[in-house]
Design a protein around this motif. Structure first.
Motif, PDB file in Angstrom:
ATOM      1  N   GLU A 270       0.844  -1.196   0.000  1.00  0.00           N
ATOM      2  CA  GLU A 270       0.000   0.000   0.000  1.00  0.00           C
ATOM      3  C   GLU A 270       0.877   1.242   0.000  1.00  0.00           C
ATOM      4  N   ILE A 271       0.502   2.225  -0.810  1.00  0.00           N
ATOM      5  CA  ILE A 271       1.196   3.515  -0.777  1.00  0.00           C
ATOM      6  C   ILE A 271       0.180   4.614  -0.517  1.00  0.00           C
ATOM      7  N   PHE A 272       0.659   5.701   0.072  1.00  0.00           N
ATOM      8  CA  PHE A 272      -0.214   6.830   0.387  1.00  0.00           C
ATOM      9  C   PHE A 272       0.194   8.051  -0.421  1.00  0.00           C
ATOM     10  N   ILE A 273      -0.777   8.626  -1.088  1.00  0.00           N
ATOM     11  CA  ILE A 273      -0.567   9.846  -1.854  1.00  0.00           C
ATOM     12  C   ILE A 273      -1.077  11.012  -1.019  1.00  0.00           C
ATOM     13  N   LEU A 274      -0.144  11.899  -0.667  1.00  0.00           N
ATOM     14  CA  LEU A 274      -0.414  12.896   0.374  1.00  0.00           C
ATOM     15  C   LEU A 274      -0.838  14.263  -0.146  1.00  0.00           C
ATOM     16  N   GLY A 275      -0.768  14.479  -1.456  1.00  0.00           N
ATOM     17  CA  GLY A 275      -1.130  15.789  -1.974  1.00  0.00           C
ATOM     18  C   GLY A 275       0.095  16.526  -2.476  1.00  0.00           C
ATOM     19  N   GLY A 276      -0.061  17.827  -2.730  1.00  0.00           N
ATOM     20  CA  GLY A 276      -1.257  18.640  -2.542  1.00  0.00           C
ATOM     21  C   GLY A 276      -2.232  18.586  -3.705  1.00  0.00           C
ATOM     22  N   GLN A 277      -2.812  19.746  -3.982  1.00  0.00           N
ATOM     23  CA  GLN A 277      -3.899  19.815  -4.952  1.00  0.00           C
ATOM     24  C   GLN A 277      -3.521  19.185  -6.283  1.00  0.00           C
ATOM     25  N   SER A 278      -2.385  19.566  -6.856  1.00  0.00           N
ATOM     26  CA  SER A 278      -2.051  19.088  -8.207  1.00  0.00           C
ATOM     27  C   SER A 278      -1.835  17.574  -8.196  1.00  0.00           C
ATOM     28  N   ILE A 279      -1.267  17.072  -7.115  1.00  0.00           N
ATOM     29  CA  ILE A 279      -1.003  15.627  -7.018  1.00  0.00           C
ATOM     30  C   ILE A 279      -2.322  14.866  -6.853  1.00  0.00           C
ATOM     31  N   PHE A 280      -3.231  15.376  -6.023  1.00  0.00           N
ATOM     32  CA  PHE A 280      -4.538  14.727  -5.883  1.00  0.00           C
ATOM     33  C   PHE A 280      -5.271  14.711  -7.229  1.00  0.00           C
ATOM     34  N   GLU A 281      -5.234  15.840  -7.935  1.00  0.00           N
ATOM     35  CA  GLU A 281      -5.947  15.911  -9.224  1.00  0.00           C
ATOM     36  C   GLU A 281      -5.436  14.850 -10.187  1.00  0.00           C
ATOM     37  N   GLN A 282      -4.124  14.630 -10.194  1.00  0.00           N
ATOM     38  CA  GLN A 282      -3.559  13.640 -11.123  1.00  0.00           C
ATOM     39  C   GLN A 282      -3.828  12.210 -10.656  1.00  0.00           C
ATOM     40  N   ALA A 283      -3.728  11.992  -9.349  1.00  0.00           N
ATOM     41  CA  ALA A 283      -3.794  10.613  -8.836  1.00  0.00           C
ATOM     42  C   ALA A 283      -5.227  10.090  -8.710  1.00  0.00           C
ATOM     43  N   MET A 284      -6.186  10.995  -8.764  1.00  0.00           N
ATOM     44  CA  MET A 284      -7.598  10.580  -8.644  1.00  0.00           C
ATOM     45  C   MET A 284      -7.952   9.539  -9.703  1.00  0.00           C
ATOM     46  N   SER A 285      -7.300   9.604 -10.864  1.00  0.00           N
ATOM     47  CA  SER A 285      -7.676   8.703 -11.968  1.00  0.00           C
ATOM     48  C   SER A 285      -7.136   7.284 -11.783  1.00  0.00           C
ATOM     49  N   PHE A 286      -6.081   7.103 -10.980  1.00  0.00           N
ATOM     50  CA  PHE A 286      -5.533   5.738 -10.860  1.00  0.00           C
ATOM     51  C   PHE A 286      -5.507   5.215  -9.417  1.00  0.00           C
ATOM     52  N   ALA A 287      -5.820   6.051  -8.440  1.00  0.00           N
ATOM     53  CA  ALA A 287      -5.898   5.556  -7.050  1.00  0.00           C
ATOM     54  C   ALA A 287      -7.121   4.645  -6.924  1.00  0.00           C
ATOM     55  N   ASN A 288      -7.108   3.797  -5.902  1.00  0.00           N
ATOM     56  CA  ASN A 288      -8.287   2.933  -5.726  1.00  0.00           C
ATOM     57  C   ASN A 288      -8.908   3.062  -4.333  1.00  0.00           C
ATOM     58  N   TYR A 289      -8.385   3.993  -3.503  1.00  0.00           N
ATOM     59  CA  TYR A 289      -8.939   4.169  -2.159  1.00  0.00           C
ATOM     60  C   TYR A 289      -8.722   5.620  -1.734  1.00  0.00           C
ATOM     61  N   ILE A 290      -9.661   6.171  -0.961  1.00  0.00           N
ATOM     62  CA  ILE A 290      -9.500   7.539  -0.438  1.00  0.00           C
ATOM     63  C   ILE A 290      -9.832   7.544   1.056  1.00  0.00           C
ATOM     64  N   TYR A 291      -8.887   8.043   1.857  1.00  0.00           N
ATOM     65  CA  TYR A 291      -9.157   8.365   3.263  1.00  0.00           C
ATOM     66  C   TYR A 291      -9.335   9.877   3.318  1.00  0.00           C
TER      67      TYR A 291
END
Ligand SMILES: NC(=O)c1ccc[n+]([C@@H]2O[C@H](COP(=O)([O-])OP(=O)(O)OC[C@H]3O[C@@H](n4cnc5c(N)ncnc54)[C@H](OP(=O)(O)O)[C@@H]3O)[C@@H](O)[C@H]2O)c1
Length: 164
Positions: free
Chosen positions: A94-115
């Motif tokens: 498991e890996i955690f994508i911490l942000g910020g805005q630009s990183i969340f916008e890009q990772a939303m398309s391939f992530a499979n879980y959101i806390y």
């Protein structure tokens, strides 16, 4: 890796940051964050890495940037693109994508879980969490907590899984 999780705290108006910092101080959220991410690697953008309240992994933190970052902290590695970042972490469960805005916008398309921590207030800001498409994501946990002596706002801990 099997699980690619975004982890974020946002206000009711979707603000996640102001002047490259969190707009609130919510110890309950820090504790929850540390509990969920303990021992797991992080990926973050350069701005978030340079924030005064940045959070680093006890395992490895990958910092996305197109340019060199001087004096990188221990256990931090710069990656020039997502391909490099994800290949460095390919054997992690498991890996955690911490942000910020630009990183969340890009990772939303391939992530499979959101806390997602929702801080129940309206805040001014200059960084936002992207909309969560209800057709693509299913809310599977939503726990509400009242403000208390240490946490000045009501808050909810939500978890979403990619649907289908
Ligand atoms: N509330 C929360 O959960 C939370 C969490 C984290 C951050 N934040 C907030 O978010 C805000 C920062 O967000 P931000 O959008 O300004 O910055 P950011 O996403 O943290 O970092 C942006 C930088 O990351 C690099 N980058 C982005 N995409 C890349 C890619 N595909 N490949 C290589 N490098 C890439 C670029 O750096 P270079 O310009 O060096 O190439 C870019 O300028 C702050 O206010 C912070 O407090 C909030």
């Amino acid at each position: 890796m099997k699980k690619i999780s975004l982890i974020a705290a946002m206000s009711e108006n979707r603000v996640i940051g102001r002047h490259n910092q969190l707009p609130w101080n919510m110890p309950a959220d820090w504790q929850n964050f540390r509990r969920i991410t303990a021992g797991k690697p992080f990926v973050m953008g350069r701005n978030s890495y340079l924030a005064p309240d940045k959070l680093l992994s006890t395992s490895r933190s990958i910092i996305l940037s197109h340019s060199e970052i001087p004096d990188l902290c221990e256990n931090c590695i710069r990656a020039e693109n997502w391909e490099t970042a994800l290949s460095l972490l390919q054997h992690e469960p498991e890996i955690f994508i911490l942000g910020g805005q630009s990183i969340f916008e890009q990772a939303m398309s391939f992530a499979n879980y959101i806390y997602l921590t929702v801080v129940h207030g309206i805040f001014p800001g200059d960084a936002w969490f992207p909309e969560i498409d209800k057709l693509e994501w299913k809310l599977i946990k939503d726990r509400f907590y009242h403000r208390d002596s240490r946490n000045p706002y009501d808050y909810s801990f939500q978890e979403y899984i990619r649907a289908g």
